[in-house]
Write an enzyme that holds these catalytic residues in place. Structure first.
Site, PDB file in Angstrom:
ATOM      1  N   TYR A 144      -1.566  -1.593  10.591  1.00  0.00           N
ATOM      2  CA  TYR A 144      -1.782  -1.794   9.140  1.00  0.00           C
ATOM      3  C   TYR A 144      -0.641  -1.140   8.355  1.00  0.00           C
ATOM      4  CZ  TYR A 144      -3.810  -1.681   4.475  1.00  0.00           C
ATOM      5  OH  TYR A 144      -4.018  -1.848   3.121  1.00  0.00           O
ATOM      6  N   SER A 191       0.874  -1.180   0.000  1.00  0.00           N
ATOM      7  CA  SER A 191       0.000   0.000   0.000  1.00  0.00           C
ATOM      8  C   SER A 191       0.909   1.227   0.000  1.00  0.00           C
ATOM      9  CB  SER A 191      -0.860   0.007   1.277  1.00  0.00           C
ATOM     10  OG  SER A 191      -1.406   1.292   1.496  1.00  0.00           O
TER      11      SER A 191
HETATM   12  N1  LIG Z   1      -8.725  -1.057  -1.266  1.00  0.00           N
HETATM   13  C1  LIG Z   1      -7.756  -0.233  -0.937  1.00  0.00           C
HETATM   14  O1  LIG Z   1      -7.970   0.994  -0.808  1.00  0.00           O
HETATM   15  C2  LIG Z   1      -6.361  -0.761  -0.748  1.00  0.00           C
HETATM   16  C3  LIG Z   1      -5.311   0.167  -0.753  1.00  0.00           C
HETATM   17  C4  LIG Z   1      -4.021  -0.306  -0.561  1.00  0.00           C
HETATM   18  C5  LIG Z   1      -3.783  -1.654  -0.391  1.00  0.00           C
HETATM   19  N2  LIG Z   1      -4.835  -2.520  -0.390  1.00  0.00           N
HETATM   20  C6  LIG Z   1      -4.533  -3.938  -0.181  1.00  0.00           C
HETATM   21  O2  LIG Z   1      -5.082  -4.698  -1.233  1.00  0.00           O
HETATM   22  C7  LIG Z   1      -5.306  -6.035  -0.786  1.00  0.00           C
HETATM   23  C8  LIG Z   1      -6.697  -6.465  -1.209  1.00  0.00           C
HETATM   24  O3  LIG Z   1      -7.636  -5.670  -0.523  1.00  0.00           O
HETATM   25  P1  LIG Z   1      -9.028  -5.214  -1.142  1.00  0.00           P
HETATM   26  O4  LIG Z   1      -9.058  -3.749  -1.111  1.00  0.00           O
HETATM   27  O5  LIG Z   1      -9.291  -5.919  -2.397  1.00  0.00           O
HETATM   28  O6  LIG Z   1      -9.999  -5.701   0.035  1.00  0.00           O
HETATM   29  P2  LIG Z   1     -11.219  -6.715   0.090  1.00  0.00           P
HETATM   30  O7  LIG Z   1     -12.170  -6.462  -1.013  1.00  0.00           O
HETATM   31  O8  LIG Z   1     -11.699  -6.651   1.485  1.00  0.00           O
HETATM   32  O9  LIG Z   1     -10.520  -8.117  -0.204  1.00  0.00           O
HETATM   33  C9  LIG Z   1      -9.735  -8.763   0.757  1.00  0.00           C
HETATM   34  C10 LIG Z   1      -9.598 -10.210   0.354  1.00  0.00           C
HETATM   35  O10 LIG Z   1      -8.827 -10.876   1.356  1.00  0.00           O
HETATM   36  C11 LIG Z   1      -9.579 -12.005   1.828  1.00  0.00           C
HETATM   37  N3  LIG Z   1      -9.314 -12.223   3.242  1.00  0.00           N
HETATM   38  C12 LIG Z   1      -9.564 -11.383   4.277  1.00  0.00           C
HETATM   39  N4  LIG Z   1      -9.238 -11.963   5.433  1.00  0.00           N
HETATM   40  C13 LIG Z   1      -8.779 -13.218   5.125  1.00  0.00           C
HETATM   41  C14 LIG Z   1      -8.317 -14.301   5.889  1.00  0.00           C
HETATM   42  N5  LIG Z   1      -8.266 -14.249   7.223  1.00  0.00           N
HETATM   43  N6  LIG Z   1      -7.920 -15.424   5.249  1.00  0.00           N
HETATM   44  C15 LIG Z   1      -7.986 -15.514   3.891  1.00  0.00           C
HETATM   45  N7  LIG Z   1      -8.427 -14.507   3.110  1.00  0.00           N
HETATM   46  C16 LIG Z   1      -8.818 -13.375   3.726  1.00  0.00           C
HETATM   47  C17 LIG Z   1     -11.043 -11.628   1.597  1.00  0.00           C
HETATM   48  O11 LIG Z   1     -11.868 -12.775   1.416  1.00  0.00           O
HETATM   49  P3  LIG Z   1     -12.712 -13.511   2.557  1.00  0.00           P
HETATM   50  O12 LIG Z   1     -13.371 -12.459   3.380  1.00  0.00           O
HETATM   51  O13 LIG Z   1     -13.633 -14.378   1.762  1.00  0.00           O
HETATM   52  O14 LIG Z   1     -11.723 -14.321   3.332  1.00  0.00           O
HETATM   53  C18 LIG Z   1     -10.943 -10.904   0.273  1.00  0.00           C
HETATM   54  O15 LIG Z   1     -10.911 -11.833  -0.790  1.00  0.00           O
HETATM   55  C19 LIG Z   1      -5.085  -6.031   0.730  1.00  0.00           C
HETATM   56  O16 LIG Z   1      -3.810  -6.556   1.016  1.00  0.00           O
HETATM   57  C20 LIG Z   1      -5.137  -4.558   1.071  1.00  0.00           C
HETATM   58  O17 LIG Z   1      -4.393  -4.259   2.228  1.00  0.00           O
HETATM   59  C21 LIG Z   1      -6.111  -2.110  -0.575  1.00  0.00           C
END
Ligand SMILES: NC(=O)c1ccc[n+]([C@@H]2O[C@H](COP(=O)([O-])OP(=O)(O)OC[C@H]3O[C@@H](n4cnc5c(N)ncnc54)[C@H](OP(=O)(O)O)[C@@H]3O)[C@@H](O)[C@H]2O)c1
Length: 263
Positions: A157, A144
């Protein structure tokens, strides 16, 4: 799925049930990858797997795992060890804490570190041996921009994403001659469910990127074999300036004596 007989490349994506991971799954399926999709929500994974395989003619397997749970993580590690056909690992699964550090429960803090840090390091290590057998073996780690902005968000985080950045940069050096490619991607605010899950209102956040644009840009960086990809950063020279300053600082560290200001 018939992994051993398929001639297609095979990618494993963690956190593939929604958001950035599900979008990577879509794009990699379109590129002709067979997929292993990992997350906790098995029903969502099965639905996505069926859709992607029928739309793209690839094999897609759903693997339910909670990466904060030691036994569940080990079962995924076993799958990876037993599947050397995997040529691309996308370490994407991650979550945020609802609230700041002082309001967080210690178990929630521990779980976040298990997911964002421990599972990413363990899965990378376990995948290495198989990845090395492919001429285009690669790991994509999703960090991130908060890795570079300690002031902005929750300390745990933010630090977990600093780990992902430093870990990947260090891997790039240690395994420079392995033939493997390691990319670290630094998204900024991206429209996914992570915000609502963390009790945050994305409508109050300025400059939110759509998830399709984020992943498509990150894959342009992947194709260019960029070590560090920051899709929202308009002027890449600002990153190079920061990295050059860091490298220059590093040269100053090997000193037998403390600086005069500490005497
Ligand atoms: N969106 C943003 O603004 C942003 C910005 C910077 C970085 N990121 C990073 O991008 C990555 C993806 O995030 P996203 O934004 O796409 O969020 P998201 O839509 O909440 O997706 C998170 C994914 O991780 C899975 N997950 C969560 N807890 C888990 C666990 N305990 N075991 C296995 N799987 C798990 C969730 O599936 P289940 O709930 O089905 O397990 C989901 O598939 C993350 O690493 C996040 O930190 C996001």
């Amino acid at each position: 799925m018939s992994q051993s007989t398929s001639s297609k490349p095979l990618a494993l994506i963690t956190g593939a049930s929604t958001g950035i991971g599900a979008t990577y799954a879509d794009r990699l399926a379109k590129r002709g990858y067979d997929l292993i999709l990992v997350a906790r929500d098995g029903a969502k994974l099965e639905q996505l797997a069926a859709k992607l395989s029928s739309e793209n003619g690839v094999s897609v397997r759903a693997f339910r795992a909670d990466l904060t749970d030691a036994a569940s993580l080990k079962s995924l590690e076993t799958l990876i060890r037993d599947t050397p056909q995997i040529s691309l690992l996308v370490n994407n699964a991650g979550s945020i804490l609802p609230g700041g550090f002082k309001d967080s429960d210690v178990e929630d803090i521990d779980n976040l570190i298990r997911l964002n840090v421990t599972s990413l390091a363990r899965l990378s290590r376990v995948a290495l041996d198989g990845l090395k057998t492919h001429k285009d073996g690669a790991i994509i780690n999703i960090a991130s921009v908060l890795a570079l902005a300690a002031e902005i968000s929750d300390p745990v985080y933010t630090a977990s994403k600093a780990f992902v950045l430093t870990f990947t940069q260090s891997l790039q050096v240690e395994l420079a001659n392995s033939g493997l490619y390691f990319q670290v991607v630094l998204p900024a605010a991206t429209r996914t469910d992570i915000w609502a899950k963390g009790g945050k209102n994305i409508e109050e956040v300025p400059g939110v990127m759509e998830v399709d644009e984020l992943v498509d840009a990150a894959l342009v960086g992947f194709d260019k074999k960029e070590p560090v990809t920051i899709p929202p950063l308009q002027d890449e020279n600002k990153w190079f300036a920061l990295d050059n300053a860091r490298q220059a600082l590093r040269m100053e560290f090997l000193q037998s004596h403390a600086a005069p200001r500490y005497k």
